[in-house]
Design an enzyme around this catalytic site. Structure first.
Site, PDB file in Angstrom:
ATOM      1  N   ARG A  87     -11.792  10.514 -14.163  1.00  9.74           N
ATOM      2  CA  ARG A  87     -12.475  10.749 -12.896  1.00  9.74           C
ATOM      3  C   ARG A  87     -14.000  10.689 -12.987  1.00  9.74           C
ATOM      4  NH1 ARG A  87      -9.335  14.405  -9.755  1.00  9.74           N
ATOM      5  NH2 ARG A  87      -7.718  15.468 -10.964  1.00  9.74           N
TER       6      ARG A  87
ATOM      7  N   ASP B 258      -4.345   8.503   1.097  1.00  7.61           N
ATOM      8  CA  ASP B 258      -3.458   7.701   1.160  1.00  7.61           C
ATOM      9  C   ASP B 258      -2.349   7.755   2.265  1.00  7.61           C
ATOM     10  OD1 ASP B 258      -1.515   5.825  -0.103  1.00  7.61           O
ATOM     11  OD2 ASP B 258      -1.590   6.731  -2.053  1.00  7.61           O
TER      12      ASP B 258
ATOM     13  N   VAL C 227      -5.724   3.822  -7.341  1.00  6.75           N
ATOM     14  CA  VAL C 227      -7.259   3.618  -7.660  1.00  6.75           C
ATOM     15  C   VAL C 227      -7.883   4.827  -8.548  1.00  6.75           C
ATOM     16  CG1 VAL C 227      -7.709   2.011  -5.786  1.00  6.75           C
ATOM     17  CG2 VAL C 227      -7.992   4.569  -5.436  1.00  6.75           C
TER      18      VAL C 227
ATOM     19  N   ASP D 277      -8.426  10.664 -10.484  1.00 11.71           N
ATOM     20  CA  ASP D 277      -7.878  10.467 -11.964  1.00 11.71           C
ATOM     21  C   ASP D 277      -6.917   9.278 -11.927  1.00 11.71           C
ATOM     22  OD1 ASP D 277      -6.311  12.446 -10.329  1.00 11.71           O
ATOM     23  OD2 ASP D 277      -5.211  12.453 -12.370  1.00 11.71           O
TER      24      ASP D 277
ATOM     25  N   ASP E 105     -11.167  13.099  -1.646  1.00 12.57           N
ATOM     26  CA  ASP E 105     -11.571  11.930  -2.393  1.00 12.57           C
ATOM     27  C   ASP E 105     -10.839  10.521  -1.752  1.00 12.57           C
ATOM     28  OD1 ASP E 105      -9.238  12.825  -3.549  1.00 12.57           O
ATOM     29  OD2 ASP E 105      -9.781  12.761  -5.617  1.00 12.57           O
TER      30      ASP E 105
ATOM     31  N   LYS F 288      -6.844   3.934   1.830  1.00  9.87           N
ATOM     32  CA  LYS F 288      -5.817   3.212   1.313  1.00  9.87           C
ATOM     33  C   LYS F 288      -5.305   2.171   2.368  1.00  9.87           C
ATOM     34  CE  LYS F 288      -3.855   4.218  -2.735  1.00  9.87           C
ATOM     35  NZ  LYS F 288      -3.199   4.197  -3.613  1.00  9.87           N
TER      36      LYS F 288
HETATM   37  O1  LIG Z   1      -2.966  10.878   1.282  1.00 10.87           O
HETATM   38  P1  LIG Z   1      -2.188  11.524   0.093  1.00 10.87           P
HETATM   39  O2  LIG Z   1      -0.855  10.662  -0.083  1.00 10.87           O
HETATM   40  O3  LIG Z   1      -1.731  12.925   0.425  1.00 10.87           O
HETATM   41  O4  LIG Z   1      -2.733  11.559  -1.290  1.00 10.87           O
HETATM   42  C1  LIG Z   1      -4.256  11.862  -1.484  1.00 10.87           C
HETATM   43  C2  LIG Z   1      -4.189  12.886  -2.116  1.00 10.87           C
HETATM   44  O5  LIG Z   1      -3.823  12.709  -3.511  1.00 10.87           O
HETATM   45  C3  LIG Z   1      -4.849  13.336  -4.391  1.00 10.87           C
HETATM   46  O6  LIG Z   1      -4.711  14.334  -4.807  1.00 10.87           O
HETATM   47  P2  LIG Z   1      -3.510  15.101  -5.971  1.00 10.87           P
HETATM   48  O7  LIG Z   1      -2.619  15.982  -5.559  1.00 10.87           O
HETATM   49  O8  LIG Z   1      -3.234  13.973  -6.780  1.00 10.87           O
HETATM   50  O9  LIG Z   1      -4.586  15.953  -6.894  1.00 10.87           O
HETATM   51  P3  LIG Z   1      -5.879  15.765  -7.475  1.00 10.87           P
HETATM   52  O10 LIG Z   1      -7.060  15.621  -6.230  1.00 10.87           O
HETATM   53  O11 LIG Z   1      -6.247  16.913  -8.594  1.00 10.87           O
HETATM   54  O12 LIG Z   1      -5.835  14.498  -8.253  1.00 10.87           O
HETATM   55  C4  LIG Z   1      -6.099  13.030  -3.953  1.00 10.87           C
HETATM   56  O13 LIG Z   1      -7.041  13.976  -4.146  1.00 10.87           O
HETATM   57  C5  LIG Z   1      -5.506  13.562  -2.396  1.00 10.87           C
HETATM   58  O14 LIG Z   1      -5.799  14.807  -2.182  1.00 10.87           O
HETATM   59  N1  LIG Z   2      -6.250   9.032  -8.133  1.00 11.66           N
HETATM   60  C1  LIG Z   2      -5.548   8.833  -6.999  1.00 11.66           C
HETATM   61  N2  LIG Z   2      -4.870   9.742  -6.385  1.00 11.66           N
HETATM   62  C2  LIG Z   2      -4.020   9.314  -5.320  1.00 11.66           C
HETATM   63  N3  LIG Z   2      -3.383  10.020  -4.675  1.00 11.66           N
HETATM   64  C3  LIG Z   2      -2.844   9.314  -3.808  1.00 11.66           C
HETATM   65  N4  LIG Z   2      -2.951   7.966  -4.009  1.00 11.66           N
HETATM   66  C4  LIG Z   2      -3.963   8.043  -4.914  1.00 11.66           C
HETATM   67  C5  LIG Z   2      -4.757   7.083  -5.582  1.00 11.66           C
HETATM   68  O1  LIG Z   2      -4.557   5.694  -5.441  1.00 11.66           O
HETATM   69  N5  LIG Z   2      -5.433   7.304  -6.694  1.00 11.66           N
END
Ligand SMILES: O=P(O)(O)OC[C@H]1O[C@H](OP(=O)(O)OP(=O)(O)O)[C@H](O)[C@@H]1O
Ligand SMILES: Nc1nc2[nH]cnc2c(=O)[nH]1
Length: 81
Positions: free
Chosen positions: A72, A9, A60, A66, A6, A37
């Site tokens: 979500r 970052d 975001v 979420d 999704d 991002k």
């Molecule tokens: O580029 P990064 O800094 O690694 O961040 C991005 C990741 O963070 C979130 O996952 P999270 O572990 O928060 O779990 P979620 O998908 O269940 O929200 C998102 O779904 C990405 O997989």
């Molecule tokens: N939902 C959400 N997950 C993240 N994981 C890393 N960055 C983000 C963000 O901006 N939003």
């Protein structure tokens, strides 16, 4: 192989998964992210090959993403102030 997430970052998640895929023998691993991002803190060498939308350097949520496990299902992408 195409990895889809999704949001991209700082790239730690996709970097780890991409390395695992390569260790398993994947010849080419591309990355697709709904949201990327805008900042310069991403893990070196990690970038999306396919980008849905660039988002500001803020937390975001919505459209599958979420905020503390909430939001979500919101029909658009929102950013915390
Ligand atoms: O580029 P990064 O800094 O690694 O961040 C991005 C990741 O963070 C979130 O996952 P999270 O572990 O928060 O779990 P979620 O998908 O269940 O929200 C998102 O779904 C990405 O997989
Ligand atoms: N939902 C959400 N997950 C993240 N994981 C890393 N960055 C983000 C963000 O901006 N939003």
């Amino acid at each position: 192989m195409l990895l889809a997430d999704d949001i991209l970052d700082e790239g730690h998640t996709l970097h780890g998964i991409r390395e695992w895929c390569r260790e398993q023998g994947a010849v080419e691993v591309r990355i697709a992210a709904l949201a990327v991002k805008a900042h310069d803190r991403c893990v070196e060498g990690v970038c999306a090959d396919y980008i849905g939308v660039e988002v500001p350097d803020r937390y975001v949520f919505g459209y599958g993403m979420d905020y503390h496990e909430q939001g979500r299902n919101l029909p658009a992408i929102y950013a915390l102030k």
